[in-house]
Write a protein that holds these residues in place. Sequence first.
Motif, PDB file in Angstrom:
ATOM      1  N   SER A  44       0.875  -1.173   0.000  1.00 32.84           N
ATOM      2  CA  SER A  44       0.000   0.000   0.000  1.00 32.84           C
ATOM      3  C   SER A  44       0.912   1.223   0.000  1.00 32.84           C
ATOM      4  N   PRO A  45       1.263   1.741  -1.182  1.00 34.86           N
ATOM      5  CA  PRO A  45       2.198   2.860  -1.247  1.00 34.86           C
ATOM      6  C   PRO A  45       1.585   4.140  -0.683  1.00 34.86           C
ATOM      7  N   THR A  46       2.453   4.998  -0.171  1.00 33.99           N
ATOM      8  CA  THR A  46       2.001   6.279   0.373  1.00 33.99           C
ATOM      9  C   THR A  46       1.807   7.286  -0.761  1.00 33.99           C
ATOM     10  N   ALA A  47       1.112   8.366  -0.447  1.00 33.75           N
ATOM     11  CA  ALA A  47       0.903   9.441  -1.422  1.00 33.75           C
ATOM     12  C   ALA A  47       2.244  10.055  -1.830  1.00 33.75           C
ATOM     13  N   VAL A  48       3.164  10.202  -0.883  1.00 28.23           N
ATOM     14  CA  VAL A  48       4.469  10.786  -1.179  1.00 28.23           C
ATOM     15  C   VAL A  48       5.221   9.916  -2.187  1.00 28.23           C
ATOM     16  N   LYS A  51       6.158  10.753  -6.313  1.00 30.62           N
ATOM     17  CA  LYS A  51       7.481  10.624  -6.942  1.00 30.62           C
ATOM     18  C   LYS A  51       7.382   9.852  -8.256  1.00 30.62           C
ATOM     19  N   LEU A  52       6.593   8.775  -8.256  1.00 27.92           N
ATOM     20  CA  LEU A  52       6.409   8.005  -9.487  1.00 27.92           C
ATOM     21  C   LEU A  52       5.663   8.822 -10.532  1.00 27.92           C
ATOM     22  N   ALA A  53       4.635   9.540 -10.102  1.00 28.23           N
ATOM     23  CA  ALA A  53       3.854  10.362 -11.040  1.00 28.23           C
ATOM     24  C   ALA A  53       4.748  11.410 -11.703  1.00 28.23           C
ATOM     25  N   ALA A  54       5.590  12.074 -10.927  1.00 26.93           N
ATOM     26  CA  ALA A  54       6.489  13.090 -11.485  1.00 26.93           C
ATOM     27  C   ALA A  54       7.455  12.457 -12.487  1.00 26.93           C
ATOM     28  N   ALA A  55       7.987  11.286 -12.146  1.00 18.45           N
ATOM     29  CA  ALA A  55       8.922  10.609 -13.045  1.00 18.45           C
ATOM     30  C   ALA A  55       8.240  10.156 -14.335  1.00 18.45           C
ATOM     31  N   LEU A  56       6.944   9.888 -14.261  1.00 17.26           N
ATOM     32  CA  LEU A  56       6.172   9.487 -15.450  1.00 17.26           C
ATOM     33  C   LEU A  56       5.549  10.699 -16.152  1.00 17.26           C
ATOM     34  N   ASP A  57       5.773  11.902 -15.610  1.00 18.54           N
ATOM     35  CA  ASP A  57       5.274  13.167 -16.147  1.00 18.54           C
ATOM     36  C   ASP A  57       3.751  13.210 -16.222  1.00 18.54           C
ATOM     37  N   ILE A  58       3.126  12.794 -15.118  1.00 14.76           N
ATOM     38  CA  ILE A  58       1.671  12.842 -14.997  1.00 14.76           C
ATOM     39  C   ILE A  58       1.325  13.409 -13.620  1.00 14.76           C
ATOM     40  N   THR A  59       0.050  13.668 -13.383  1.00 16.89           N
ATOM     41  CA  THR A  59      -0.379  14.094 -12.053  1.00 16.89           C
ATOM     42  C   THR A  59      -0.586  12.871 -11.176  1.00 16.89           C
ATOM     43  N   LEU A  60      -0.546  13.085  -9.879  1.00 13.08           N
ATOM     44  CA  LEU A  60      -0.820  12.006  -8.933  1.00 13.08           C
ATOM     45  C   LEU A  60      -2.209  11.423  -9.176  1.00 13.08           C
ATOM     46  N   ALA A  61      -3.175  12.275  -9.471  1.00 16.65           N
ATOM     47  CA  ALA A  61      -4.547  11.810  -9.725  1.00 16.65           C
ATOM     48  C   ALA A  61      -4.604  10.791 -10.860  1.00 16.65           C
ATOM     49  N   SER A  62      -3.724  10.931 -11.847  1.00 19.96           N
ATOM     50  CA  SER A  62      -3.716  10.001 -12.986  1.00 19.96           C
ATOM     51  C   SER A  62      -3.393   8.570 -12.580  1.00 19.96           C
ATOM     52  N   PRO A 122      -1.886   5.563   3.524  1.00 21.09           N
ATOM     53  CA  PRO A 122      -1.552   4.831   4.741  1.00 21.09           C
ATOM     54  C   PRO A 122      -0.668   5.622   5.706  1.00 21.09           C
ATOM     55  N   ALA A 123       0.025   6.654   5.241  1.00 23.72           N
ATOM     56  CA  ALA A 123       0.908   7.423   6.129  1.00 23.72           C
ATOM     57  C   ALA A 123       0.158   8.532   6.873  1.00 23.72           C
ATOM     58  N   SER A 124      -0.618   9.343   6.162  1.00 25.15           N
ATOM     59  CA  SER A 124      -1.281  10.492   6.794  1.00 25.15           C
ATOM     60  C   SER A 124      -2.738  10.227   7.152  1.00 25.15           C
ATOM     61  N   GLY A 125      -3.339   9.233   6.519  1.00 23.35           N
ATOM     62  CA  GLY A 125      -4.747   8.939   6.751  1.00 23.35           C
ATOM     63  C   GLY A 125      -5.699   9.768   5.920  1.00 23.35           C
ATOM     64  N   VAL A 178       1.244  16.008   5.239  1.00 28.09           N
ATOM     65  CA  VAL A 178       1.871  15.277   4.143  1.00 28.09           C
ATOM     66  C   VAL A 178       2.720  16.278   3.362  1.00 28.09           C
ATOM     67  N   ALA A 179       3.953  15.872   3.021  1.00 23.67           N
ATOM     68  CA  ALA A 179       4.886  16.753   2.331  1.00 23.67           C
ATOM     69  C   ALA A 179       5.419  16.051   1.084  1.00 23.67           C
ATOM     70  N   TYR A 180       5.401  16.772  -0.028  1.00 15.26           N
ATOM     71  CA  TYR A 180       5.868  16.248  -1.301  1.00 15.26           C
ATOM     72  C   TYR A 180       7.123  16.991  -1.730  1.00 15.26           C
TER      73      TYR A 180
END
Length: 193
Positions: free
Chosen positions: A48-52, A56-67, A91-94, A122-124
């Motif tokens: 269960s990956p965290t939002a943070v 990081k994956l979204a930025a590396a894939l050049d998309i938004t987190l929502a995508s 799972p980290a911040s709830g 939560v900090a990105y």
Amino acid sequence: MAEPDLNQQIAARVRQLRADRGITLEALADRSGVSRSMISLIERGETSPTAVLLEKLAAALDITLASLFEPPAGTASPVARRSDQTAWRDPASGYVRRNISPPFYPTPIQIVEVTFPAGARVAYDAAPRQTPAHHQVWVLDGRIEVTVGEQAHELATGDCLAFILDRPTAYRNRTREPARYAVVMAAGTDLPR
């Protein structure tokens, strides 16, 4: 904790995006700063990956987190019914995020609703993106603090903050009540900076 089927949906989406771009696990690890083994666990739906981490994956894939929360494939419709909208708990911040926008509909705009628990933070990191990600945070209920770079913004019900996601960004609820806000995102190089 995210539901197992949502972990599988995120897994399929990451695998699909990586394959569509012809990126190896090693290359995505290098671009994102996320270990190859963690990406592998995510792609198999075994964590269960965290939002943070997902940001990081979204930025590396050049998309938004929502995508990353969109299903890997489907038919575009201009309507997204509440009952069909994906809700996910970090799972980290709830915090709970719900993708509001219709998936697959051809638009540069995405809307996410967030319910942010009392005391949550939560900090990105600011990961470089080829396509600028413009954000507006609109507080629907409660109070939150949004820090963009070095500048903190105290926001209350009805307040809206606009920024480009190009610096570290942190969200914090310093109150004893949950807050609810919408994040409206637009991606594109033709938008003003």
